[in-house]
Design an enzyme around this catalytic site. Structure first.
Site, PDB file in Angstrom:
ATOM      1  N   PRO A   1      -8.544  -3.820  23.159  1.00 13.00           N
ATOM      2  CG  PRO A   1      -8.451  -6.027  23.907  1.00 13.00           C
ATOM      3  CD  PRO A   1      -9.144  -5.138  22.921  1.00 13.00           C
ATOM      4  N   GLY A   2      -5.351  -2.522  24.055  1.00 12.85           N
ATOM      5  CA  GLY A   2      -4.127  -1.941  23.489  1.00 12.85           C
ATOM      6  C   GLY A   2      -4.331  -0.567  22.868  1.00 12.85           C
TER       7      GLY A   2
ATOM      8  CG  ASP B   1       6.278  -7.066  -2.014  1.00 17.78           C
ATOM      9  OD1 ASP B   1       5.742  -8.099  -1.551  1.00 17.78           O
ATOM     10  OD2 ASP B   1       5.925  -5.913  -1.698  1.00 17.78           O
TER      11      ASP B   1
ATOM     12  CE1 TYR C   1       3.912  -3.591  12.027  1.00 16.22           C
ATOM     13  CE2 TYR C   1       2.825  -2.109  13.579  1.00 16.22           C
ATOM     14  CZ  TYR C   1       3.467  -2.321  12.369  1.00 16.22           C
ATOM     15  OH  TYR C   1       3.679  -1.266  11.529  1.00 16.22           O
TER      16      TYR C   1
ATOM     17  CE  LYS D   1       7.020  -1.620  11.278  1.00 16.84           C
ATOM     18  NZ  LYS D   1       7.702  -1.711   9.980  1.00 16.84           N
TER      19      LYS D   1
ATOM     20  CG  ASN E   1      -0.908  -7.734   3.077  1.00 15.85           C
ATOM     21  OD1 ASN E   1      -1.988  -8.304   2.871  1.00 15.85           O
ATOM     22  ND2 ASN E   1      -0.826  -6.594   3.715  1.00 15.85           N
TER      23      ASN E   1
ATOM     24  CB  SER F   1       4.613   2.434  13.429  1.00 14.36           C
ATOM     25  OG  SER F   1       3.330   2.557  13.980  1.00 14.36           O
TER      26      SER F   1
ATOM     27  CE1 TYR G   1      -3.119   3.032   0.833  1.00 16.62           C
ATOM     28  CE2 TYR G   1      -2.482   2.829   3.140  1.00 16.62           C
ATOM     29  CZ  TYR G   1      -3.158   3.499   2.132  1.00 16.62           C
ATOM     30  OH  TYR G   1      -3.881   4.627   2.438  1.00 16.62           O
ATOM     31  CB  ILE G   2       3.012   2.940   2.494  1.00 18.43           C
ATOM     32  CG1 ILE G   2       1.855   2.928   3.518  1.00 18.43           C
ATOM     33  CG2 ILE G   2       3.765   4.263   2.576  1.00 18.43           C
ATOM     34  CD1 ILE G   2       2.296   2.947   4.972  1.00 18.43           C
TER      35      ILE G   2
ATOM     36  CG  LEU H   1       4.379 -10.407  -5.047  1.00 19.23           C
ATOM     37  CD1 LEU H   1       4.181 -11.104  -6.395  1.00 19.23           C
ATOM     38  CD2 LEU H   1       4.015  -8.923  -5.177  1.00 19.23           C
TER      39      LEU H   1
HETATM   40  P1  NAD Z   1       1.584  -3.626   3.081  1.00 15.10           P
HETATM   41  O1  NAD Z   1       1.308  -4.934   3.698  1.00 15.10           O
HETATM   42  O2  NAD Z   1       0.627  -3.120   2.059  1.00 15.10           O
HETATM   43  O3  NAD Z   1       3.053  -3.606   2.445  1.00 15.10           O
HETATM   44  C1  NAD Z   1       4.107  -4.371   2.951  1.00 15.10           C
HETATM   45  C2  NAD Z   1       4.715  -5.140   1.793  1.00 15.10           C
HETATM   46  O4  NAD Z   1       5.791  -5.935   2.279  1.00 15.10           O
HETATM   47  C3  NAD Z   1       3.722  -6.087   1.112  1.00 15.10           C
HETATM   48  O5  NAD Z   1       3.747  -5.873  -0.279  1.00 15.10           O
HETATM   49  C4  NAD Z   1       4.245  -7.476   1.480  1.00 15.10           C
HETATM   50  O6  NAD Z   1       3.974  -8.422   0.451  1.00 15.10           O
HETATM   51  C5  NAD Z   1       5.729  -7.209   1.665  1.00 15.10           C
HETATM   52  N1  NAD Z   1       6.403  -8.169   2.561  1.00 15.10           N
HETATM   53  C6  NAD Z   1       6.055  -8.556   3.808  1.00 15.10           C
HETATM   54  N2  NAD Z   1       6.921  -9.461   4.282  1.00 15.10           N
HETATM   55  C7  NAD Z   1       7.867  -9.645   3.316  1.00 15.10           C
HETATM   56  C8  NAD Z   1       9.022 -10.466   3.195  1.00 15.10           C
HETATM   57  N3  NAD Z   1       9.373 -11.328   4.162  1.00 15.10           N
HETATM   58  N4  NAD Z   1       9.758 -10.384   2.069  1.00 15.10           N
HETATM   59  C9  NAD Z   1       9.416  -9.544   1.069  1.00 15.10           C
HETATM   60  N5  NAD Z   1       8.318  -8.767   1.112  1.00 15.10           N
HETATM   61  C10 NAD Z   1       7.555  -8.820   2.221  1.00 15.10           C
HETATM   62  O7  NAD Z   1       1.734  -2.554   4.270  1.00 15.10           O
HETATM   63  P2  NAD Z   1       1.860  -0.969   4.214  1.00 15.10           P
HETATM   64  O8  NAD Z   1       0.658  -0.407   4.874  1.00 15.10           O
HETATM   65  O9  NAD Z   1       2.223  -0.530   2.853  1.00 15.10           O
HETATM   66  O10 NAD Z   1       3.074  -0.766   5.215  1.00 15.10           O
HETATM   67  C11 NAD Z   1       4.395  -0.546   4.754  1.00 15.10           C
HETATM   68  C12 NAD Z   1       5.308  -0.382   5.955  1.00 15.10           C
HETATM   69  O11 NAD Z   1       4.843   0.711   6.761  1.00 15.10           O
HETATM   70  C13 NAD Z   1       5.348  -1.590   6.908  1.00 15.10           C
HETATM   71  O12 NAD Z   1       6.652  -1.722   7.401  1.00 15.10           O
HETATM   72  C14 NAD Z   1       4.403  -1.182   8.017  1.00 15.10           C
HETATM   73  O13 NAD Z   1       4.716  -1.833   9.207  1.00 15.10           O
HETATM   74  C15 NAD Z   1       4.663   0.303   8.103  1.00 15.10           C
HETATM   75  N6  NAD Z   1       3.559   1.067   8.689  1.00 15.10           N
HETATM   76  C16 NAD Z   1       2.310   0.941   8.178  1.00 15.10           C
HETATM   77  C17 NAD Z   1       1.247   1.646   8.751  1.00 15.10           C
HETATM   78  C18 NAD Z   1      -0.159   1.481   8.239  1.00 15.10           C
HETATM   79  O14 NAD Z   1      -1.109   1.743   8.988  1.00 15.10           O
HETATM   80  N7  NAD Z   1      -0.377   1.080   7.000  1.00 15.10           N
HETATM   81  C19 NAD Z   1       1.500   2.512   9.826  1.00 15.10           C
HETATM   82  C20 NAD Z   1       2.801   2.641  10.313  1.00 15.10           C
HETATM   83  C21 NAD Z   1       3.834   1.901   9.730  1.00 15.10           C
HETATM   84  C1  WQD Z   2      -8.194   4.029  14.477  1.00 16.38           C
HETATM   85  C2  WQD Z   2      -9.297   4.379  15.486  1.00 16.38           C
HETATM   86  C3  WQD Z   2      -9.872   2.550  16.919  1.00 16.38           C
HETATM   87  C4  WQD Z   2     -11.542  -0.024  13.785  1.00 16.38           C
HETATM   88  C5  WQD Z   2      -2.989   1.035  13.804  1.00 16.38           C
HETATM   89  C6  WQD Z   2      -1.773   0.404  14.425  1.00 16.38           C
HETATM   90  C7  WQD Z   2      -0.594   1.332  14.300  1.00 16.38           C
HETATM   91  C8  WQD Z   2      -0.397   1.772  12.858  1.00 16.38           C
HETATM   92  C9  WQD Z   2      -1.648   2.316  12.259  1.00 16.38           C
HETATM   93  C10 WQD Z   2       1.138   0.268  11.814  1.00 16.38           C
HETATM   94  C11 WQD Z   2      -9.039   3.825  16.883  1.00 16.38           C
HETATM   95  C12 WQD Z   2     -11.045   2.918  16.045  1.00 16.38           C
HETATM   96  C13 WQD Z   2     -10.957   1.036  14.465  1.00 16.38           C
HETATM   97  C14 WQD Z   2     -12.902  -0.321  14.030  1.00 16.38           C
HETATM   98  C15 WQD Z   2     -13.003   1.503  15.580  1.00 16.38           C
HETATM   99  N1  WQD Z   2      -0.024   0.660  12.016  1.00 16.38           N
HETATM  100  N2  WQD Z   2     -11.683   1.780  15.358  1.00 16.38           N
HETATM  101  N3  WQD Z   2     -13.587   0.459  14.902  1.00 16.38           N
HETATM  102  O1  WQD Z   2      -5.132   1.455  16.019  1.00 16.38           O
HETATM  103  O2  WQD Z   2      -4.712   3.915  15.558  1.00 16.38           O
HETATM  104  O3  WQD Z   2      -3.289   2.234  14.518  1.00 16.38           O
HETATM  105  O4  WQD Z   2      -2.723   1.378  12.439  1.00 16.38           O
HETATM  106  O5  WQD Z   2       2.161   0.642  12.270  1.00 16.38           O
HETATM  107  O6  WQD Z   2       0.517   0.650  14.773  1.00 16.38           O
HETATM  108  O7  WQD Z   2      -2.032   0.131  15.779  1.00 16.38           O
HETATM  109  O8  WQD Z   2      -5.604   2.466  13.720  1.00 16.38           O
HETATM  110  O9  WQD Z   2      -7.382   2.307  12.054  1.00 16.38           O
HETATM  111  O10 WQD Z   2      -7.085   0.420  13.707  1.00 16.38           O
HETATM  112  O11 WQD Z   2      -7.962   2.622  14.524  1.00 16.38           O
HETATM  113  O12 WQD Z   2     -13.689   2.179  16.376  1.00 16.38           O
HETATM  114  O13 WQD Z   2     -13.476  -1.265  13.464  1.00 16.38           O
HETATM  115  O14 WQD Z   2     -10.514   3.763  15.054  1.00 16.38           O
HETATM  116  O15 WQD Z   2     -10.302   2.204  18.212  1.00 16.38           O
HETATM  117  O16 WQD Z   2      -9.522   4.760  17.803  1.00 16.38           O
HETATM  118  P1  WQD Z   2      -4.724   2.515  15.094  1.00 16.38           P
HETATM  119  P2  WQD Z   2      -7.021   1.869  13.429  1.00 16.38           P
END
Ligand code: NAD
Ligand code: WQD
Length: 355
Positions: free
Chosen positions: A301-302, A39, A157, A161, A43, A132, A19-20, A41
Site C-alpha cells: 500500500p502507498g 544525535d 513520515y 517532510k 537509530n 525526500s 546512514y546518510i 543515537l
Molecule cells: P538514519 O536513521 O540512519 O539517520 C537519522 C539519524 O537521526 C539517526 O542517527 C538517528 O539516531 C537520529 N535521530 C532521529 N531522531 C532524533 C532526535 N530526536 N534527536 C537527535 N537525533 C535523532 O537515516 P538516514 O537514512 O541517514 O536518513 C537521514 C535523513 O534523510 C532523514 O531525515 C531521512 O528522513 C532522510 N531521507 C532518507 C532516505 C532514505 O531512504 N534513507 C530517503 C529520503 C530522505
Molecule cells: C523500492 C522498490 C518496492 C521492499 C522509501 C520511502 C521513501 C524514501 C526512500 C525516505 C519498490 C520494492 C521493496 C521489498 C519490494 N525514504 N520492494 N520488496 O518505497 O521507493 O522509498 O525509501 O524518505 O520515502 O518510501 O523504497 O526500498 O522500500 O522500495 O519489492 O521487500 O522495491 O515495492 O518498488 P521506496 P523501498
C-alpha cells in the site's frame, strides 16, 4: 583555495551518526569543514563515527542530544558559532509512521521546530534539509522536476517532510537573511568503498536493498516482490537509486550554494535512471554471485509504479553530478555487508585496519 576557504566554518550536523549523515560527515571533513554532530543515537551507533574519524584522520565533535529538547540543542549552540546546519535527524520508517503517527510528528516536526527556534535565537540562518522524493506523492510524469505538484502524501513520515519544507519556505519568505537548500533524495543505497561504514537497519529491513542483503546472508528466506502488474518495463516498481557517497557530495555542493544566498531552493538528488525490482535482483546476483530467491506478492500500500528524478537543476546550479553506477552501489553495499555481518557490532577486520 577550496580547502582553506572552509577552515573555521562550523557546520552543525543533526543526525550525523546515521546512514546518510555519517557518509556526508566524512565528505565534509575531507573538504576541511569544522563539524559538530548532534544525535540521540536512536537509530545509529557511535562506532560509525569512530570509523569516520579513522577514515578522515580527524576527530569529530559529538554531542548526544535529542532535538525534541530545545534546551539540549541550545546548550550546543552556546558552545560554537555555527555557519550552517545540515538537518538529517528524523525517524524515517514509512510503515511505522502509519502505525505511530504521534511519535513521528513529535520527533520530526517538534524536533525541527525546536532546531529552527534555536537557530533563530543564535542568528544561524543557513540550512540544508534532508527532504525526500516522497514529497511528490504519485508523480504525474517522470522523471519528476522540482516544479512538479507536491503531494498528496499518504503517510505521516512523508507528511513531516512536506510540512517542514513548507515551514522553511515560509521562513525564507519572511526573513531574507535565511537561506535553505531542500535536498530531495530519491533512493539512497550503497556504502563507502572502504567497507567500513554503511547502512545497518535494526530488525527486518523495509527497503529493498537492505532486505536483499539479508536474503543473501541467509537471514531471511526470500524476497517478496511487491507487485508485478505495474505499468513498467517488467511490471515491478521502478526507482531512482542513488549512491550514498554521491548524496554526500551533493551536501557539500549545497553548502557552497548557500554562500550565494539563494533563499529557499529545492533540488532533486538522483541519477535520472530508473531500475525495476527484478533488475536490482539481477544486478545483486551478478555482483555477489549469489542466487536470490523471490516470490511475487501483492502491491505494498502507498507504493507508486515509477519514481525517477530529473536532476538537471542540481547538475546545473550545484554543479553536482553523481558518478557511481548501479554496479558500484551493489558492490559497495555487499562489501560492507560481508565485512560487517552484524553492522557496527561486528569487529573491524585486520584487513580493514590496513586499508
Ligand atoms: P538514519 O536513521 O540512519 O539517520 C537519522 C539519524 O537521526 C539517526 O542517527 C538517528 O539516531 C537520529 N535521530 C532521529 N531522531 C532524533 C532526535 N530526536 N534527536 C537527535 N537525533 C535523532 O537515516 P538516514 O537514512 O541517514 O536518513 C537521514 C535523513 O534523510 C532523514 O531525515 C531521512 O528522513 C532522510 N531521507 C532518507 C532516505 C532514505 O531512504 N534513507 C530517503 C529520503 C530522505
Ligand atoms: C523500492 C522498490 C518496492 C521492499 C522509501 C520511502 C521513501 C524514501 C526512500 C525516505 C519498490 C520494492 C521493496 C521489498 C519490494 N525514504 N520492494 N520488496 O518505497 O521507493 O522509498 O525509501 O524518505 O520515502 O518510501 O523504497 O526500498 O522500500 O522500495 O519489492 O521487500 O522495491 O515495492 O518498488 P521506496 P523501498
Amino acid at each position: 583555495n577550496y580547502y582553506d576557504v572552509n577552515r573555521n566554518k562550523y557546520v552543525l550536523v543533526t543526525g550525523g551518526a546515521g546512514y546518510i549523515g555519517s557518509h556526508t560527515v566524512l565528505e565534509l571533513l575531507s573538504c576541511n569543514y569544522e563539524i559538530v554532530i548532534i544525535d540521540n543515537l536512536c537509530n545509529s551507533n557511535l562506532e560509525a563515527l569512530r570509523r569516520v574519524e579513522k577514515l578522515a584522520g580527524r576527530s569529530i565533535n559529538f554531542h548526544k542530544c535529542d532535538i525534541t529538547s530545545e534546551q539540549e540543542i541550545d546548550a550546543v549552540f552556546e558552545k560554537y558559532t555555527f555557519w550552517a546546519v545540515i538537518h538529517f535527524a528524523a525517524l524515517k520508517a514509512v510503515g511505522e509512521s502509519t502505525r505511530l503517527p504521534i511519535k513521528y510528528y513529535h520527533n520530526n516536526l517538534t524536533g525541527s521546530l525546536n532546531l529552527l527556534r534555536v537557530m533563530e535565537k543564535h542568528g544561524v540562518k543557513n540550512m540544508v534539509f534532508s527532504s525526500s522524493a516522497t514529497v511528490y506523492g504519485e508523480p504525474e510524469t517522470t522523471p519528476v522536476r522540482e516544479s512538479a505538484r507536491l503531494g498528496p502524501v499518504t503517510n505521516p513520515y512523508g507528511k513531516t517532510k512536506l510540512f517542514i519544507e513548507e515551514v522553511l519556505r515560509d521562513q525564507c519568505e519572511a526573513d531574507s537573511d535565511w537561506n535553505v537548500c531542500l535536498l530531495r533524495y530519491f533512493n539512497p543505497v550503497g556504502a563507502h568503498i572502504s567497507g567500513l561504514i554503511g547502512e545497518h537497519p535494526q530488525g527486518v529491513p523495509n527497503n529493498l536493498l537492505p532486505y536483499v542483503n539479508k536474503v543473501i546472508q541467509g537471514h531471511l528466506p526470500y524476497l517478496q516482490v511487491f507487485g508485478s502488474d505495474y505499468d513498467t518495463i517488467d511490471g515491478t516498481g521502478v526507482r531512482d537509486y542513488i549512491h550514498v557517497c554521491d548524496l554526500a557530495t551533493g551536501h557539500v555542493a549545497a553548502l557552497k550554494k548557500l554562500e550565494k544566498k539563494p533563499r529557499c531552493v529545492a533540488y532533486n538528488l538522483g541519477t535520472g535512471v530508473g531500475y525495476s525490482v527484478l533488475q536490482i535482483i539481477k544486478s545483486m546476483e551478478r555482483v555477489t554471485g549469489a542466487h536470490i530467491p523471490y516470490k511475487i506478492a501483492d502491491r505494498r500500500p502507498g507504493d507508486v509504479a515509477t519514481c525517477t528524478a530529473d536532476a538537471t537543476l542540481a547538475n546545473r546550479e550545484l554543479e553536482w553530478y553523481p558518478t557511481r553506477t548501479m554496479d558500484d552501489m551493489c558492490e559497495d553495499m555487499w562489501r560492507w555487508t560481508r565485512r560487517n555481518p552484524n553492522g557496527y557490532d561486528s569487529p573491524m577486520l585486520e584487513s580493514d585496519e590496513e586499508s
